[in-house]
Design an enzyme around this catalytic site. Structure first.
Site: not given
Ligand code: 13P
Length: 289
Positions: A81, A182-183, A211-214, A233, A236
């Protein structure tokens, strides 16, 4: 089992689903994620963060995940990644990664495309799928609190640049910035669905990555998959749930004869539950919008 990333993504996309990609800092987590995918009968992607890959034993972890992927009863892919270092990318590909995210998102679009094209050239003959990111996601992959002060509107993917970028870079997957971070999100996340639609139209057959699905609503994740996102992705969410489960179990395991096996069992169980949640949410054919 072995598979080609873009074939797997295309297969899930064709039926309105997406492939979850979960960050694995260690073998125990990867074991849990693969077990959940086998249980669900769905493909999954194991993400290796660049700091893990560049850190102690990073290439050995990638090789171990390659072995785990090959032995699985469902397609499992290994991806490096967010890598900006061509040397690290080549080393990961040689160690067994199926795919890399050649991350030139800190560069201007033309320089980003040139960087990705260089990576594609350097991997020619290795059958590695190269993902690129156009626009730039706020936040830090390994620090959940870093996005809290960032503005998700800054650095969003410009649909007008997408076709030219893909033609110049040769990327096989495109990560988009449409309000995702992210995060941890600061306040309510708001994805720009119009922008996502325009990016999708401009990208043609190249699958998109979120990305940043959390921290996104389950409904938003399902809508993203239905809107043509083929890979989602998640990091978090997996870290948060795993650390919480381990923290809760730790005193009991220490009291029970320093029970390391028990603690690792809790770790695996928690990571598998989070992976199962993501697999179910993104499973093809289960959209209910
Ligand atoms: P999160 O930590 O926000 O889920 O993002 C994960 C990510 O996009 C890894 O590439």
């Amino acid at each position: 089992m072995r598979a080609r990333l873009n074939d797997v993504v295309a297969g899930e996309l064709a039926d309105g689903g997406a492939v979850p990609a979960l960050t694995c800092y260690d073998f125990t987590t990867a074991l849990a994620v693969v077990g959940a995918a086998e249980e669900a009968g769905q493909p999954v992607i194991l993400l290796v963060a660049p700091k893990t890959a560049a850190g102690p034993g990073g290439m050995r972890l990638i090789s171990a995940l390659r072995g785990l992927a090959d032995a699985a009863s469902v397609p499992v892919l290994v991806q490096l990644d967010h890598a900006a270092d061509p040397q690290l990318i080549l080393a990961a590909a040689t160690a067994g990664a199926d795919s890399v995210l050649a991350d030139g998102s800190s560069l201007e679009p033309a320089a980003n495309a040139a960087f990705v094209a260089g990576v594609v050239r350097s991997l020619a003959g290795l059958d590695i799928v190269v993902e690129a990111e156009l626009g730039a996601l706020p936040g830090d992959e390994d620090d959940a609190s870093a996005a809290a002060e960032a503005d998700p509107a800054a650095g969003m993917t410009d649909p007008a640049l997408v076709a030219g970028f893909l033609a110049a870079s040769g990327a096989g997957l495109l990560a988009v910035a449409v309000g995702n971070v992210h995060g941890n999100y600061k306040g309510e996340p708001h994805l720009d669905w119009n922008r996502l639609g325009a990016v999708k139209a401009a990208a043609g057959t190249v699958p998109l990555v979120l990305h940043g699905a959390s921290g996104l609503d389950e409904a938003d994740l399902a809508r993203a998959a239905a809107a043509g996102i083929g890979k989602v992705n998640i990091n978090t969410e997996l870290r948060t749930s795993t650390l919480a489960a381990v923290a809760e179990a730790l005193p009991g395991m220490q009291a029970a004869g320093q029970n390391m096996l028990g603690l690792l069992g809790v770790w695996r169980g928690s990571a598998a539950a989070t992976a199962a949640w993501a697999l179910e949410l993104l499973r093809p054919g289960t959209r209910n919008l």
